[in-house]
Write a protein that holds these residues in place. Structure first.
Motif, PDB file in Angstrom:
ATOM      1  N   LEU A   1      -2.606   6.814  -9.318  1.00  0.00           N
ATOM      2  CA  LEU A   1      -3.444   7.898  -8.795  1.00  0.00           C
ATOM      3  C   LEU A   1      -4.295   8.523  -9.845  1.00  0.00           C
ATOM      4  O   LEU A   1      -4.113   8.569 -10.957  1.00  0.00           O
TER       5      LEU A   1
ATOM      6  N   THR B   1      -1.907   0.165  -9.090  1.00  0.00           N
ATOM      7  CA  THR B   1      -2.974   1.147  -9.119  1.00  0.00           C
ATOM      8  C   THR B   1      -2.342   2.537  -9.154  1.00  0.00           C
ATOM      9  O   THR B   1      -1.532   2.873  -8.278  1.00  0.00           O
TER      10      THR B   1
ATOM     11  N   HIS C   1       0.827  -1.210   0.000  1.00  0.00           N
ATOM     12  CA  HIS C   1       0.000   0.000   0.000  1.00  0.00           C
ATOM     13  C   HIS C   1       0.861   1.259   0.000  1.00  0.00           C
ATOM     14  O   HIS C   1       1.941   1.291   0.579  1.00  0.00           O
ATOM     15  N   ASN C   2       0.343   2.315  -0.641  1.00  0.00           N
ATOM     16  CA  ASN C   2       0.948   3.655  -0.637  1.00  0.00           C
ATOM     17  C   ASN C   2       2.451   3.603  -0.889  1.00  0.00           C
ATOM     18  O   ASN C   2       3.257   4.027  -0.069  1.00  0.00           O
TER      19      ASN C   2
ATOM     20  N   ARG D   1      -0.375   4.023  -6.237  1.00  0.00           N
ATOM     21  CA  ARG D   1      -1.019   3.904  -4.936  1.00  0.00           C
ATOM     22  C   ARG D   1      -0.778   2.518  -4.335  1.00  0.00           C
ATOM     23  O   ARG D   1      -0.343   2.403  -3.205  1.00  0.00           O
ATOM     24  N   ASP D   2      -1.064   1.459  -5.079  1.00  0.00           N
ATOM     25  CA  ASP D   2      -0.882   0.087  -4.598  1.00  0.00           C
ATOM     26  C   ASP D   2      -0.172  -0.734  -5.669  1.00  0.00           C
ATOM     27  O   ASP D   2      -0.422  -0.564  -6.858  1.00  0.00           O
TER      28      ASP D   2
END
Length: 100
Positions: A100, A98, A44-45, A51-52
């Motif tokens: 942004l 993923t 995550h982050n 993002r992931d």
């Protein structure tokens, strides 16, 4: 994940002198065991514009078992038995992200 298949018997059909189909040439197929492994994780982050991130790995037939798995019939000429074998080890890697 593992899979066990017990021993089983296979028959081959032939034609007798009268032209009738008969079952003969009974073959025993021995038991076999295969194992698969799947790993995956999500980060995550991670920073920046992602993002992931999710990498994953799958290994099929982990121990590379190449045993006979089934009977495929007899050759049309020579009547030699033919068999199917388990496919060898395979490795798959996948990564998704993923943004942004």
């Amino acid at each position: 994940m593992g899979k066990y298949v017990g021993h089983h018997w296979r028959l081959d059909s032939t034609t007798n002198a009268a032209g009738n189909a008969v079952f003969e040439n009974q073959y025993k197929i021995h038991s076999n065991v295969t194992a698969d492994l799947a790993l995956g994780w999500r980060i995550h982050n991670i920073g920046g514009f992602m993002r992931d991130v999710t990498p994953s790995l799958k290994i099929s037939n982990l121990f590379n078992n190449r045993s006979i798995s089934d009977f495929a019939g007899n050759q049309s000429y020579g009547d030699a038995p033919l068999y199917w074998r388990l496919a060898g080890r395979s490795v798959f890697f996948n990564m998704t992200a993923t943004f942004l």
